[in-house]
Design a protein around this motif. Structure first.
Motif, mmCIF file in Angstrom:
data_model
loop_
_atom_site.group_PDB
_atom_site.id
_atom_site.type_symbol
_atom_site.label_atom_id
_atom_site.label_comp_id
_atom_site.label_asym_id
_atom_site.label_seq_id
_atom_site.Cartn_x
_atom_site.Cartn_y
_atom_site.Cartn_z
ATOM 1 N N UNK A 175 0.830 -1.210 0.000
ATOM 2 C CA UNK A 175 0.000 0.000 0.000
ATOM 3 C C UNK A 175 0.863 1.257 0.000
ATOM 4 N N UNK A 176 1.918 1.248 0.824
ATOM 5 C CA UNK A 176 2.819 2.414 0.900
ATOM 6 C C UNK A 176 3.483 2.669 -0.450
ATOM 7 N N UNK A 177 3.963 1.604 -1.077
ATOM 8 C CA UNK A 177 4.631 1.749 -2.376
ATOM 9 C C UNK A 177 3.647 2.199 -3.451
ATOM 10 N N UNK A 205 13.767 17.693 -4.326
ATOM 11 C CA UNK A 205 12.530 17.408 -3.589
ATOM 12 C C UNK A 205 12.110 15.952 -3.776
ATOM 13 N N UNK A 206 12.211 15.463 -5.005
ATOM 14 C CA UNK A 206 11.844 14.065 -5.277
ATOM 15 C C UNK A 206 12.814 13.112 -4.583
ATOM 16 N N UNK A 207 14.090 13.505 -4.552
ATOM 17 C CA UNK A 207 15.092 12.683 -3.861
ATOM 18 C C UNK A 207 14.770 12.572 -2.379
ATOM 19 N N UNK A 208 14.307 13.664 -1.791
ATOM 20 C CA UNK A 208 13.902 13.639 -0.379
ATOM 21 C C UNK A 208 12.711 12.699 -0.178
ATOM 22 N N UNK A 209 11.782 12.733 -1.118
ATOM 23 C CA UNK A 209 10.612 11.851 -1.036
ATOM 24 C C UNK A 209 11.033 10.380 -1.115
ATOM 25 N N UNK A 210 12.014 10.108 -1.968
ATOM 26 C CA UNK A 210 12.516 8.724 -2.087
ATOM 27 C C UNK A 210 13.165 8.283 -0.786
ATOM 28 N N UNK A 211 13.967 9.194 -0.193
ATOM 29 C CA UNK A 211 14.625 8.867 1.080
ATOM 30 C C UNK A 211 13.579 8.653 2.179
ATOM 31 N N UNK A 212 12.512 9.464 2.137
ATOM 32 C CA UNK A 212 11.435 9.317 3.119
ATOM 33 C C UNK A 212 10.721 7.971 2.938
ATOM 34 N N UNK A 216 11.289 1.346 8.502
ATOM 35 C CA UNK A 216 10.602 1.394 9.812
ATOM 36 C C UNK A 216 9.561 0.283 9.896
ATOM 37 N N UNK A 217 8.823 0.097 8.802
ATOM 38 C CA UNK A 217 7.827 -0.978 8.760
ATOM 39 C C UNK A 217 8.493 -2.338 8.939
ATOM 40 N N UNK A 227 15.308 -6.303 -0.908
ATOM 41 C CA UNK A 227 14.231 -5.846 -1.784
ATOM 42 C C UNK A 227 14.027 -4.337 -1.662
ATOM 43 N N UNK A 228 14.035 -3.851 -0.414
ATOM 44 C CA UNK A 228 13.844 -2.410 -0.194
ATOM 45 C C UNK A 228 14.984 -1.618 -0.823
ATOM 46 N N UNK A 229 16.224 -2.060 -0.553
ATOM 47 C CA UNK A 229 17.390 -1.366 -1.117
ATOM 48 C C UNK A 229 17.345 -1.368 -2.644
ATOM 49 N N UNK A 230 16.971 -2.529 -3.218
ATOM 50 C CA UNK A 230 16.922 -2.639 -4.678
ATOM 51 C C UNK A 230 15.858 -1.701 -5.250
ATOM 52 N N UNK A 231 14.719 -1.647 -4.599
ATOM 53 C CA UNK A 231 13.641 -0.780 -5.078
ATOM 54 C C UNK A 231 14.053 0.693 -4.994
#
Length: 522
Positions: free
Chosen positions: A321-323, A352-359, A366-367, A500-504
């Motif tokens: 859902x988050x993705x 700004x988009x880079x910040x969103x990706x980091x977020x 965290x999940x 998986x998270x790192x790859x995405x």
């Protein structure tokens, strides 16, 4: 070829021959590419080694995925070195010098086998080829027509070639074969007609009826044996194999020569029967208890993994859902950055988009950390439950094995009394029973008879303790293995999820970095 002349030197199957054979069966363009990149024999599905004067089968282990192999028209004398070709479906060994059918045990997927034009005198050693559909063994030295009955075990066999064998000259050859192989569709390159089949069955029903009865009996025995084996395997998983019935009791006396001699003494037989009854009763109680505990262990493990799946499913759905929310919100971001009105605007939008990706990365991690904490608690609770099950099981098993030892101790005391009484009567010539000489040899003094009884007693106690030790060690091993598996599964899951998270995130960053933006103005 099936050569007997020596006009050609016998060849060896070496890498050079194999390389050449593989190349020859490919089109020119693929052959050039294979030469440039190298041939991996594991990728080869079909191999033709016909007409190469091969004397001995060898060096084929590299073709582990081979499904079709042609070794016809050589001078091969023995079927060998095919063990690794477990995926073979089609095998041609026709026109060779083979005398014995052998070396086919591992080829359980084989459907088409040709041994045409060899020197074979008996159909044998093919029991594992239950998938066999087509079999050619014409032009060999088969003389005994009854040998064809061996082929009844191949229920999928529909095409058979026997032509050119000596027994084909017998008047009833065709009818005999058709009667005994009712599943045949083609025999010696000809369709088996309904008329031929009816005549064959009519002529030989007295033999085939008997065969069918014997086969039915054999099948029933096999099924019973398999059921017993399956039951034994289940008992092993519950750590109670051979605890039902008198197996353990009988094992106490299996190698006890002293007890066999003491059994001749008056009163011992009744004592032994009472001991046996009580001992077997305890074993039955132990057997039933362990089976119930096995079911309890299986249920505990099943409940744990079911709970695990529920938690993981909820976490995975939240991650998706988050993705999905992120992708829906940022579907056009890259295109907007690419078409920004100026370089500075594009850089600002990129940052700004880079910040969103980091977020997003932080949210997903965290999940995952929440998932780790939740699963850690589940695993700890599971380990506590397993520990309780194990300690309770061990305590109760020890208690029941103590009952076995107590029965043995009481039996020993009574046996000692009977033995000493028999000794005293023997010394006074008051022993009425006729005893074997080797038993009377022990009735000479108290130390001898006591040592004999004690030796028997020690053997029994040792075997009881060994069986107890087996059960406890199996339980400890089970406890350690289920705990280790649960922990290792979580370690692997967590490692894979982080990858998986790192790859995405890396893919998103790469897309952003590769997005072209307007050049800076002068």
């Amino acid at each position: 070829m099936s050569q007997s002349d020596n006009s050609f030197e016998p060849n060896v199957i070496d890498d050079e021959m194999l390389q050449k054979a593989v190349e020859e069966q490919w089109p020119e363009d693929i052959r050039k590419l294979a030469k440039a990149e190298g041939i991996n024999f594991k990728d080869v599905m079909e191999l033709q080694l016909s007409f190469r004067n091969i004397l001995q089968i060898d060096n084929l282990w590299q073709f582990e995925n081979l499904t079709k192999l042609q070794l016809d028209n050589n001078i091969i004398e023995k079927i060998e070195a095919l063990e690794s070709l477990v995926h073979l479906v089609w095998l041609d060994l026709s026109f060779n010098n083979i005398e014995v059918i052998e070396g086919l045990d591992t080829l359980v997927k084989l459907q088409d086998l040709s041994l045409y034009n060899n020197r074979i005198s008996k159909i044998e050693h093919m029991d594992t080829l239950q998938e066999l559909q087509i079999f050619s063994i014409g032009k060999n030295n088969l003389t005994t027509l009854e040998n064809v009955v061996y082929l009844r075990k191949f229920k999928n066999l529909h095409t058979l070639n026997l032509t050119g064998n000596p027994f084909c000259n017998e008047e009833q050859y065709m009818l005999f074969v058709v009667a005994h192989l009712p599943g045949l569709v083609y025999l010696d390159f000809k369709l088996v007609s309904d008329t031929t089949r009816e005549v064959a069955i009519s002529n030989y029903h007295y033999l085939t009826d008997l065969l069918e009865h014997e086969e039915a009996q054999a099948l029933a025995q096999l099924e019973e044996k398999q059921a017993q084996q399956k039951e034994l395997e289940y008992h092993k998983t519950a750590f109670v194999e051979y605890l039902n019935g008198s197996f353990l009791f009988d094992s106490l006396y299996a190698e006890d020569t002293e007890a066999a001699k003491l059994a001749y003494l008056p009163g011992v037989d009744d004592l032994l029967q009472a001991y046996r009854k009580d001992f077997v009763s305890v074993c039955e109680n132990l057997f039933n208890y362990c089976l119930k505990e096995h079911e309890k262990r299986e249920a505990e493990v099943s409940d744990f993994y079911e709970g695990l799946r529920e938690v993981l499913t909820a976490n995975q759905e939240e991650g998706r859902r988050i993705i999905l929310d992120f992708e829906n919100q940022n579907r056009t971001r890259l295109d907007e950055i690419h078409h920004a009105s100026s370089h500075d605007t594009a850089e600002s939008m990129r940052a700004e988009y880079n910040e969103d990706i980091l977020q997003l990365s932080e949210t997903l991690m965290t999940l995952e950390m929440q998932m780790v904490d939740q699963l850690e608690e589940l695993i700890k609770e599971f380990e506590r439950n397993i520990a309780v099950i194990t300690s309770t099981f061990i305590e109760n098993v020890k208690g029941m094995m103590t009952q076995c030892r107590d029965l043995e101790n009481r039996h020993h005391e009574k046996l000692l009394e009977i033995s000493i009484s028999a000794l005293e009567k023997s010394l006074k010539n008051e022993l009425d029973e006729e005893l074997p000489d080797d038993v009377r040899e022990f009735l000479v003094d108290k130390n001898t008879i006591v040592n004999m009884v004690n030796k028997s007693h020690n053997i029994h106690l040792l075997k009881i303790s060994m069986r107890e030790c087996d059960i406890l060690l199996n339980m400890y091993h089970w406890e350690a293995s289920v705990k280790e598996k649960a922990l290792q599964n979580e370690i692997d899951r967590n490692r894979n999820r982080i990858k998986e998270i790192f790859q995405y995130i890396d893919d998103l960053q790469e897309q952003l970095d590769n997005t072209q933006i307007p050049d800076p103005t002068e």
